[in-house]
Design a protein around this motif. Structure first.
Motif, PDB file in Angstrom:
ATOM      1  N   ARG A 284      38.545 -12.069 -17.206  1.00  0.00           N
ATOM      2  CA  ARG A 284      39.089 -12.268 -18.491  1.00  0.00           C
ATOM      3  C   ARG A 284      38.601 -13.305 -19.213  1.00  0.00           C
ATOM      4  O   ARG A 284      38.592 -14.368 -18.768  1.00  0.00           O
ATOM      5  CB  ARG A 284      40.733 -12.214 -18.457  1.00  0.00           C
ATOM      6  CG  ARG A 284      40.953 -10.912 -17.898  1.00  0.00           C
ATOM      7  CD  ARG A 284      42.811 -11.089 -18.092  1.00  0.00           C
ATOM      8  NE  ARG A 284      43.327  -9.708 -17.758  1.00  0.00           N
ATOM      9  CZ  ARG A 284      44.581  -9.768 -17.119  1.00  0.00           C
ATOM     10  NH1 ARG A 284      45.173 -10.595 -16.724  1.00  0.00           N
ATOM     11  NH2 ARG A 284      44.882  -8.469 -16.752  1.00  0.00           N
TER      12      ARG A 284
ATOM     13  N   ARG B 186      42.223 -17.083  -0.156  1.00  0.00           N
ATOM     14  CA  ARG B 186      41.087 -16.611   0.173  1.00  0.00           C
ATOM     15  C   ARG B 186      40.379 -17.881   0.947  1.00  0.00           C
ATOM     16  O   ARG B 186      39.740 -17.818   1.776  1.00  0.00           O
ATOM     17  CB  ARG B 186      39.967 -16.001  -0.996  1.00  0.00           C
ATOM     18  CG  ARG B 186      39.165 -15.393  -0.550  1.00  0.00           C
ATOM     19  CD  ARG B 186      38.336 -14.725  -1.639  1.00  0.00           C
ATOM     20  NE  ARG B 186      39.082 -13.674  -2.224  1.00  0.00           N
ATOM     21  CZ  ARG B 186      39.317 -13.442  -3.635  1.00  0.00           C
ATOM     22  NH1 ARG B 186      38.455 -14.280  -4.346  1.00  0.00           N
ATOM     23  NH2 ARG B 186      40.061 -12.593  -4.114  1.00  0.00           N
TER      24      ARG B 186
ATOM     25  N   CYS C  37      37.295 -16.087 -16.782  1.00  0.00           N
ATOM     26  CA  CYS C  37      37.670 -16.267 -15.528  1.00  0.00           C
ATOM     27  C   CYS C  37      36.758 -16.030 -14.429  1.00  0.00           C
ATOM     28  O   CYS C  37      36.100 -15.157 -14.562  1.00  0.00           O
ATOM     29  CB  CYS C  37      38.955 -15.397 -15.283  1.00  0.00           C
ATOM     30  SG  CYS C  37      39.729 -15.864 -13.681  1.00  0.00           S
TER      31      CYS C  37
ATOM     32  N   ALA D 252      36.877 -15.192 -11.427  1.00  0.00           N
ATOM     33  CA  ALA D 252      37.336 -14.156 -10.387  1.00  0.00           C
ATOM     34  C   ALA D 252      36.584 -12.856 -10.570  1.00  0.00           C
ATOM     35  O   ALA D 252      36.761 -12.163 -11.719  1.00  0.00           O
ATOM     36  CB  ALA D 252      38.925 -14.021 -10.239  1.00  0.00           C
ATOM     37  N   ASP D 253      36.014 -12.233  -9.507  1.00  0.00           N
ATOM     38  CA  ASP D 253      35.105 -11.074  -9.628  1.00  0.00           C
ATOM     39  C   ASP D 253      36.022 -10.017 -10.110  1.00  0.00           C
ATOM     40  O   ASP D 253      35.479  -8.914 -10.823  1.00  0.00           O
ATOM     41  CB  ASP D 253      34.424 -10.784  -8.449  1.00  0.00           C
ATOM     42  CG  ASP D 253      33.376 -11.757  -7.855  1.00  0.00           C
ATOM     43  OD1 ASP D 253      32.570 -12.390  -8.951  1.00  0.00           O
ATOM     44  OD2 ASP D 253      32.900 -11.935  -6.811  1.00  0.00           O
ATOM     45  N   ASP D 254      37.335  -9.826  -9.869  1.00  0.00           N
ATOM     46  CA  ASP D 254      38.100  -8.838 -10.120  1.00  0.00           C
ATOM     47  C   ASP D 254      38.783  -8.891 -11.500  1.00  0.00           C
ATOM     48  O   ASP D 254      39.806  -8.289 -11.848  1.00  0.00           O
ATOM     49  CB  ASP D 254      38.911  -8.380  -9.100  1.00  0.00           C
ATOM     50  CG  ASP D 254      39.829  -9.634  -8.628  1.00  0.00           C
ATOM     51  OD1 ASP D 254      39.429 -10.693  -8.748  1.00  0.00           O
ATOM     52  OD2 ASP D 254      40.533  -9.414  -7.825  1.00  0.00           O
ATOM     53  N   CYS D 255      38.507 -10.163 -11.900  1.00  0.00           N
ATOM     54  CA  CYS D 255      39.555 -10.373 -13.213  1.00  0.00           C
ATOM     55  C   CYS D 255      38.534 -10.581 -14.577  1.00  0.00           C
ATOM     56  O   CYS D 255      38.370  -9.511 -15.412  1.00  0.00           O
ATOM     57  CB  CYS D 255      40.116 -11.781 -13.183  1.00  0.00           C
ATOM     58  SG  CYS D 255      41.033 -12.333 -14.515  1.00  0.00           S
TER      59      CYS D 255
ATOM     60  N   CYS E  35      45.070 -15.538 -10.343  1.00  0.00           N
ATOM     61  CA  CYS E  35      43.530 -15.799  -9.701  1.00  0.00           C
ATOM     62  C   CYS E  35      43.531 -16.948  -9.167  1.00  0.00           C
ATOM     63  O   CYS E  35      42.688 -17.064  -8.227  1.00  0.00           O
ATOM     64  CB  CYS E  35      42.913 -15.505 -11.085  1.00  0.00           C
ATOM     65  SG  CYS E  35      42.607 -13.999 -11.902  1.00  0.00           S
TER      66      CYS E  35
ATOM     67  N   ARG F 271      44.960 -16.816  -5.791  1.00  0.00           N
ATOM     68  CA  ARG F 271      44.215 -15.621  -4.847  1.00  0.00           C
ATOM     69  C   ARG F 271      42.939 -16.420  -4.488  1.00  0.00           C
ATOM     70  O   ARG F 271      42.899 -16.190  -3.042  1.00  0.00           O
ATOM     71  CB  ARG F 271      44.165 -14.582  -6.004  1.00  0.00           C
ATOM     72  CG  ARG F 271      43.662 -13.312  -5.119  1.00  0.00           C
ATOM     73  CD  ARG F 271      43.443 -12.211  -5.827  1.00  0.00           C
ATOM     74  NE  ARG F 271      43.658 -12.329  -7.466  1.00  0.00           N
ATOM     75  CZ  ARG F 271      43.533 -11.629  -8.107  1.00  0.00           C
ATOM     76  NH1 ARG F 271      42.969 -10.273  -8.185  1.00  0.00           N
ATOM     77  NH2 ARG F 271      43.685 -11.791  -9.414  1.00  0.00           N
ATOM     78  N   GLU F 272      42.203 -17.280  -4.995  1.00  0.00           N
ATOM     79  CA  GLU F 272      41.281 -17.958  -4.390  1.00  0.00           C
ATOM     80  C   GLU F 272      41.686 -19.160  -3.410  1.00  0.00           C
ATOM     81  O   GLU F 272      41.111 -19.218  -2.628  1.00  0.00           O
ATOM     82  CB  GLU F 272      40.345 -18.610  -5.809  1.00  0.00           C
ATOM     83  CG  GLU F 272      39.113 -19.242  -5.330  1.00  0.00           C
ATOM     84  CD  GLU F 272      38.220 -18.186  -4.864  1.00  0.00           C
ATOM     85  OE1 GLU F 272      38.447 -17.173  -4.972  1.00  0.00           O
ATOM     86  OE2 GLU F 272      37.528 -18.909  -4.079  1.00  0.00           O
TER      87      GLU F 272
ATOM     88  N   TRP G 230      40.516 -21.100 -14.048  1.00  0.00           N
ATOM     89  CA  TRP G 230      41.216 -19.686 -13.879  1.00  0.00           C
ATOM     90  C   TRP G 230      41.933 -19.301 -15.120  1.00  0.00           C
ATOM     91  O   TRP G 230      42.630 -20.127 -15.735  1.00  0.00           O
ATOM     92  CB  TRP G 230      42.202 -19.505 -12.958  1.00  0.00           C
ATOM     93  CG  TRP G 230      41.444 -20.238 -11.546  1.00  0.00           C
ATOM     94  CD1 TRP G 230      41.689 -21.233 -10.910  1.00  0.00           C
ATOM     95  CD2 TRP G 230      40.433 -19.507 -10.752  1.00  0.00           C
ATOM     96  NE1 TRP G 230      40.864 -21.513  -9.750  1.00  0.00           N
ATOM     97  CE2 TRP G 230      40.086 -20.498  -9.810  1.00  0.00           C
ATOM     98  CE3 TRP G 230      39.716 -18.402 -10.682  1.00  0.00           C
ATOM     99  CZ2 TRP G 230      39.214 -20.079  -8.702  1.00  0.00           C
ATOM    100  CZ3 TRP G 230      38.873 -18.106  -9.793  1.00  0.00           C
ATOM    101  CH2 TRP G 230      38.602 -18.997  -8.625  1.00  0.00           C
TER     102      TRP G 230
END
Ligand SMILES: [Zn+2]
Length: 127
Positions: free
Chosen positions: A85, A111, A78, A80-83, A104, A107-108, A98
């Motif tokens: 996975r 954003r 994935c 996403a920097d905070d994921c 995720c 969220r993107e 994602w």
């Protein structure tokens, strides 16, 4: 990992090494990658089948099975920097980005929408 009941610290270190090796493989990194675990090879109807009695070995056996079946490239990380996975892309055209569109992906999208709205608002304020 101990709080999830995955085992002793030595098993956790092996699991982390295996996870790092698998992640590197998914990302297409070359170079030496190691993973430890107990995987058994059993002949079933004349075909070797990998199995294991522990979770780590089961993950490694499943990874080997997917590689043999030609599905390894469906594993993705994935973005996403905070994921970050790892997930298995089951989409027909292998276009999934994602790990979860509900988490995720949305969220993107939010954003991107906020950035676009902010840019439009600052453009309107300048007029
Ligand atoms: Zn994700």
């Amino acid at each position: 990992m101990t709080e999830r009941g995955l085992g002793r610290s030595s098993e956790i270190a092996q699991a982390r090494a295996a996870r790092a090796a698998l992640r590197s493989s998914i990302e297409g990194s070359s170079g030496p990658q190691t993973a430890a675990g107990v995987v058994h090879i059993e002949l079933t109807d004349g075909v070797p089948v990998l199995s294991s009695s522990d979770a780590l070995g089961a993950v490694l056996a499943a990874s080997a099975r997917l590689a043999v079946l030609g599905s390894w490239e469906r594993f993705k990380i994935c973005p996403a920097d905070d994921c970050l996975r790892a997930f298995f892309d089951r989409s027909r055209n292998r276009s999934r980005t994602w790990c979860s569109m509900q988490v995720c992906g949305n969220r993107e999208k939010a954003r991107t929408f906020r950035k676009r709205t902010r840019a439009q608002n600052s453009t309107l304020a300048a007029v």
